[in-house]
Enzyme design. Structure first.
Site, short mmCIF file in Angstrom:
data_model
loop_
_atom_site.label_atom_id
_atom_site.label_comp_id
_atom_site.label_asym_id
_atom_site.label_seq_id
_atom_site.Cartn_x
_atom_site.Cartn_y
_atom_site.Cartn_z
N LYS A 118 50.03 -51.20 14.72
CA LYS A 118 51.48 -51.31 14.57
C LYS A 118 52.14 -49.97 14.22
O LYS A 118 53.37 -49.86 14.22
CB LYS A 118 51.80 -52.36 13.50
CG LYS A 118 51.36 -53.77 13.90
CD LYS A 118 51.54 -54.76 12.78
CE LYS A 118 51.15 -56.16 13.24
NZ LYS A 118 49.72 -56.26 13.63
N GLY B 294 40.97 -57.30 -0.97
CA GLY B 294 41.57 -57.86 0.25
C GLY B 294 40.53 -58.17 1.31
O GLY B 294 39.33 -57.99 1.12
#
Length: 609
Positions: free
Chosen positions: A404, A286
């Protein structure tokens, strides 16, 4: 060489004629006779000296200051040798030729040799200008220093660069009105907009490698209004290394408009931390995971193990690392962190000492549609790999978390908050040091807003922004990863490290800047439309919960949140229940997640509390 033979002959004759007022009849016979008799020796000496000083092995179409030094040195040395030669041939005769002959001979030889060689370069420049013709792009260079000088010189001399420098901008008032390789310094930054229009500029090159990001941003805030293509030199190291050229220019991008200097870390502490150790990176294919692998590979680990479920990007990272680090002991494994047996085999077989856990589902709207998968992958996957790390005696475990996770309004953030709780719980029960590193959005990561905006601009718009007031914290991927690595060196276990992301940035401003940098005008050429906040999204992100507090580290961009007290026995029981519950594919896992994460409030998504 034939020309130089003629040059020696011409310089000798002209030197005598000048001495006697260009009247060949007044030149005494013995002077002319001595020159004729010495001429063969003078020619041989000249050719040998010129050959030794590379005057026959230089590419004169690219001649510069170094070649000029060779010509000057060759002509001086030749004049000295010729003088000694003539005097030795006429030992006892004080003046076999006039004394001025030697000086005049050297001077005219230099003029003839220099004129021939540099006229070739001049003709080449004129030919290139003719070939380019109307296809040349007018360029304004910002920066009249060393870097600007080299860029202008290359543009003028290269047959392949179809550009013409029509002006230079510099804030040094003493340089305004002067010329650099024929290009006039036309003003300072306040004159940019006026000069772009006046000189019909197509492209602006920012040649200020030593300027701070804040200074660059000030220039870019002006330049982006011109509609010109913007390019810049990446950094001062290129000037130090003499690596300044048109080929090294890069397009200005939105990173340059953040207006802050790059994050710096103590590279030596990272080197001491990861070198000669077996390092494993989950999610290594990623955006964050791959950059972790690059920076770890540069610090000479004993072995680097990449684990990822997605084969395509992982394959790309594998090939890149093999080329960049041929000596690296690299192991690439396709595996899911949710597969207990597979994880146990990997840990038992490779015995990693340090783990960077970056494997996770991260896209907020997608996870809102598939909340069970967010829990399975993020929570259960993290739990299983944490258990394996504990079981097989891993020394340090660093999990990548997110802003978050603070007062989450979406299931992705809530899942990451549970992961942080797992880290803190297991740290108290294990010899492994478990820590989490929390940061905000990274520019240019897979699925982030910048690549999306670029694709929309390439299609001609519109650019979609969810809300005119939405703000986010941003950092480049290499910066975030560097801080993650350094946070690992500070880790003693149980900490939640929080990276200082600077000032929050309005997404609307990012969209406008990208449109401007693409040579378009917002809401004229490319329209911006507002689509409304997506499921689980809020207007701003927080980095710490109120009860966590904040402690500093040796790096003022890395802070430590104080662990929140929790009932570990109850939490572990809830995890067991969650594991059994989620595999039944419940209609809505959110209600159960709220019991584990009291700060999770999905009903507040989109609200600016």
């Amino acid at each position: 060489m034939c020309y130089d033979v003629l040059a020696v002959f011409a310089a000798s004759i002209v030197a005598l004629l000048i001495r006697f007022d260009l009247n060949i009849k007044s030149v005494p016979f013995q002077y002319m006779d001595e020159v004729w008799r010495a001429l063969p020796f003078m020619i041989i000496v000249t050719l040998v000296i010129f050959w030794l000083l590379r005057l026959y092995s230089s590419l004169w179409s690219y001649a510069g200051a170094l070649e000029m030094m060779y010509v000057v040195s060759a002509c001086i040395l030749d004049t000295v040798v010729v003088t000694v030669l003539i005097l030795l041939r006429n030992w006892g005769d004080m003046y076999p030729v006039p004394r001025s002959f030697y000086i005049l001979y050297g001077l005219f030889l230099f003029v003839l040799v220099m004129g021939c060689r540099y006229s070739y370069r001049g003709l080449r420049v004129l030919r290139n200008m003719r070939r380019a013709g109307v296809y040349r792009r007018n360029v304004l260079v910002i920066g009249a220093g060393d870097a600007g000088n080299q860029i202008i010189k290359e543009i003028n001399n290269s047959r392949y660069v179809k550009k013409k420098v029509v002006g230079v901008i510099d804030d040094d008032r003493n340089k305004i009105g002067n010329y650099i390789h024929g290009a006039k310094v036309v003003g300072d930054r306040s004159d940019i907009l006026e000069k772009v229009e006046e000189l019909h500029v197509h492209e602006i090159i920012i040649a200020m490698p030593s300027a701070t990001q804040k200074q660059i941003k000030g220039i870019l805030d002006i330049c982006k209004e011109t509609g010109c293509t913007l390019k810049r030199l990446p950094g001062i190291y290129q000037l130090v290394n003499g690596d300044v050229s048109v080929s090294k220019l890069k397009d200005v991008d939105v990173n340059d408009l953040l207006g802050r200097d790059p994050v710096t870390v103590d590279l030596q502490s990272i080197m001491d931390y990861v070198s000669r150790k077996v390092i494993m990176v989950t999610g290594g294919g990623g955006s964050i995971g791959s950059e972790l692998c690059r920076q770890i590979a540069a610090h000479k680990p004993k072995q680097l193990i990449i684990v990822d479920i997605y084969e395509n990007t992982t394959y790309d990272v594998q090939n890149e690392l093999k080329v960049r680090f041929p000596e690296l002991d690299l192991v690439v494994l396709i595996a899911s962190v949710r597969n207990t047996n597979r994880m146990n085999w990997i840990f038992e077989h490779y015995k990693p000492e340090i783990i960077y856990h970056a494997a996770a589902h991260k896209h907020v709207p997608l996870m809102e549609e598939s909340p069970n998968e967010a829990i399975k992958n993020n929570v259960l996957g993290t739990w299983k790999i944490v258990q394996a790390a504990d079981r097989y005696g891993v020394k340090k475990f660093v999990m990548i978390s997110t802003d978050k996770a603070v007062n989450p309004t979406n299931i992705m953030g809530a899942s990451k908050r549970i992961c942080e709780m797992i880290i803190q719980t297991y740290n108290r029960r294990s010899k492994t040091d478990f820590v989490a590193v929390r940061f905000g959005n990274v520019l240019g990561s897979n699925g982030s807003v910048i690549p999306l905006f670029k694709k929309q601009i390439e299609r001609g718009g519109p650019v979609t922004v969810t809300h005119p007031d939405i703000v986010r914290y941003f950092m480049t991927i290499p910066e975030a990863v560097s801080l993650v690595l350094q946070a690992g060196t500070y880790a003693k276990g149980g900490e939640i490290f929080v990276l200082d992301m600077g000032e929050p940035v309005k997404i609307l401003d990012l969209a406008k800047n990208l449109i401007l940098l693409s040579g378009h005008k917002p809401d004229e050429d490319i329209h911006i439309i507002f689509t409304g906040l997506r499921p689980g999204e809020k207007l701003y992100e927080e980095m710490l919960m109120d009860e966590e507090g904040m402690q500093d580290t040796a790096n003022n961009l890395i802070h430590v949140g104080r662990p929140i007290e929790l009932d570990e026995e109850k939490f572990m029981q809830q995890l067991e229940e969650l594991k059994e519950y989620v595999v039944t594919e419940p209609e809505d896992i959110r209600e159960y997640v709220k019991k584990i994460v009291p700060t999770y409030h999905p009903e507040l998504a989109g609200e600016n509390k």
